[in-house]
Design a protein around this motif. Sequence first.
Motif, short mmCIF file in Angstrom:
data_model
loop_
_atom_site.label_atom_id
_atom_site.label_comp_id
_atom_site.label_asym_id
_atom_site.label_seq_id
_atom_site.Cartn_x
_atom_site.Cartn_y
_atom_site.Cartn_z
N ILE A 80 0.82 -0.90 -0.01
CA ILE A 80 -0.27 -0.36 -0.12
C ILE A 80 0.74 1.22 -0.17
O ILE A 80 0.70 1.67 -0.75
N SER A 81 1.88 1.19 0.87
CA SER A 81 2.94 2.66 0.96
C SER A 81 3.86 2.86 -0.33
O SER A 81 3.66 3.79 -0.65
N ARG A 82 3.42 1.84 -1.66
CA ARG A 82 4.29 1.92 -2.91
C ARG A 82 3.80 1.99 -3.55
O ARG A 82 3.71 3.06 -4.46
N LEU A 83 1.79 1.70 -3.06
CA LEU A 83 0.93 1.93 -4.41
C LEU A 83 1.26 3.96 -4.21
O LEU A 83 1.37 4.76 -5.00
N GLU A 84 1.23 4.32 -3.07
CA GLU A 84 0.65 5.77 -2.75
C GLU A 84 1.50 6.65 -3.45
O GLU A 84 1.49 8.24 -3.18
N THR A 85 3.23 5.92 -2.96
CA THR A 85 4.19 6.83 -3.11
C THR A 85 3.84 7.11 -4.69
O THR A 85 4.67 8.30 -5.06
N VAL A 86 3.83 6.29 -5.65
CA VAL A 86 3.14 7.14 -6.84
C VAL A 86 1.73 7.53 -7.34
O VAL A 86 1.53 7.64 -8.47
N GLY A 87 1.48 7.95 -6.20
CA GLY A 87 0.60 8.61 -6.21
C GLY A 87 -0.91 7.93 -7.07
O GLY A 87 -1.86 8.42 -7.93
N SER A 88 -0.89 6.33 -6.63
CA SER A 88 -2.32 5.72 -6.97
C SER A 88 -3.20 5.89 -5.94
O SER A 88 -3.07 5.61 -4.55
N ASP A 89 -4.52 6.25 -6.69
CA ASP A 89 -5.61 5.99 -5.89
C ASP A 89 -5.99 4.14 -5.69
O ASP A 89 -6.14 3.13 -6.40
N VAL A 90 -6.00 3.68 -4.62
CA VAL A 90 -6.60 2.27 -4.51
C VAL A 90 -7.62 1.62 -4.27
O VAL A 90 -8.57 2.66 -3.15
#
Length: 564
Positions: A262-272
């Motif tokens: 989740i942290s890696r996804l948020e780092t690239v600005g992705s909406d999860v």
Amino acid sequence: MRKTLTPIVLSFVALTGCGALGEGAPGSLSQAVTGPFRLTMMDIGQGDGLMVRAPSGCTALLDAGPAGNGATIKAYLRSLGVTSIDFAINSHLHADHLGSLDEVDSGTDAIPIALVYDRGGNYSSTDYNQYATRFAGRRQTPALGQVISLCNEVQFRVVAINGNGQSSTDENALSIAVKVSYGAFDALVGGDLTGSSGSTGSGIDVETGVAPSIGEVEVYKVHHHGSKYSSNTTLLNALLPTVSLISVGFDNTYGHPAPETISRLETVGSDVWQTEDPATGTRRGPIEITSTDGSAYTVTQGTSSLGYGSKGAADTAAPSTPTGLTATAASSSQINLAWTASTDNVAVAGYRVYRGGTQVASVSATSYSDTGLTASTTYSYTVVAYDAAGNTSAASGAASATTLASGTPGQVIINEILANEPGSNTAAEFVELVNVGGSAVNISGWTISDATSTRHTFAANTTLAAGKAIVVYGGAAGIPAGLTNAVAASTGTLSLNNTTDTVTVRNASGTSVNSYAYPSSLASVDGVSANRSPDASASGTFVLHNTISSLSSSGGLRANGTSF
């Protein structure tokens, strides 16, 4: 702008669906359904099950989840008018991906599948044996780089299969991954593809090798249900997905989705977006993506719906108008503003704040503190949203506030109460206090009580600055990581009822400073707090938090999630 992709040499091109298989072939569809492009992640628990439907009605399945989900999948397909499936792509041979494929294809309500692509070979399991028996004669193994076409409208390019030449005994590493393209819209769907050579002792890093050939995408179906051993940094930096979809079971025992992922996804600005939520033990339901021409798309789950623009398309759409603007005097020289976030087909870049028609700030957050003002003076504000392409929204409704008179004493109010904690974690109950006055207040020895007894006493030398908040949680385990303006109840509990209760704040002399008796309607929803509206306003009334914000609660933060 979309990055230039490294070319892949196509081994061959297979055209399937809508007559591509020949006259009278099972995949030669004449579906009586038309509409937008659809990509749906179905809620099938701990597994993967996605559907892609072309505008003309041709349909593909990408995995079908564990056994027992066939009825759910068929019901969804029939709700769209789908009566047959052009092809399925079975990412790999684990039961949580192929378990229901034979169920979809069988029974009196069968939706026949013309062709199934898989990695080839075999696997030792009952579910695999049932799959192999059912689709004998209909299985094909695609080649790396092969493009599979769905009615010449949607393309599926194979970017990974059988480890892309790397040897592994890890079935996850052998997953087929495809880049799904419809106009300017691209998505990556890759089963349980691995991104770490240490994932299970036999895993390999396939993600890093395929990342350059994929390029940026709009949507990423998160590999392996959010496992920490997939979705590595190299892959995500290449994909830069606007939206990431996680198919996960709320009761899984694997720790999916992993916090690291989740942290890696948020780092690239992705909406999860995810189908189920292990943190709260709840089902969120299927996630549906629709698009009319690929230049923009909408993601819908339940009552939530957001529009996005595809990266390869020109952006001419303005953000939505900011709403819910509030202005609150924090002191004789400061007014705090807060508003609800705008939406945009690509992304909102920021907000311009106007005081009396003159721009005074440009911020990325949904709050702003206007300082250096004159005491006892009324100021009026509006806010405008803008995106990276320079499109601007209409101005918000105006909000006004009058700065406090010089020397106005501090005023501490109860601003937010979470009585119905998420799940059964009573340590997560909290009471938030805010100083809405113009000067700091020493709250040493002050107490917070419920209707029964005192639950917390503030420690010596505790001061609450003007315009700031402090939040008391039922226990230390309930305090979110990184929240600095929070303390645990000195008695070890707040013991707030989920029906009705009274919360009272008293000063060191025992005099009531503020009190609120909340009704059951404000404590009836698991994880949703009661919050003043307008937020941090002494005259505000209490409402359910999710009626004024996209958040369920915001202990220690403004209602929109920003800092005080």
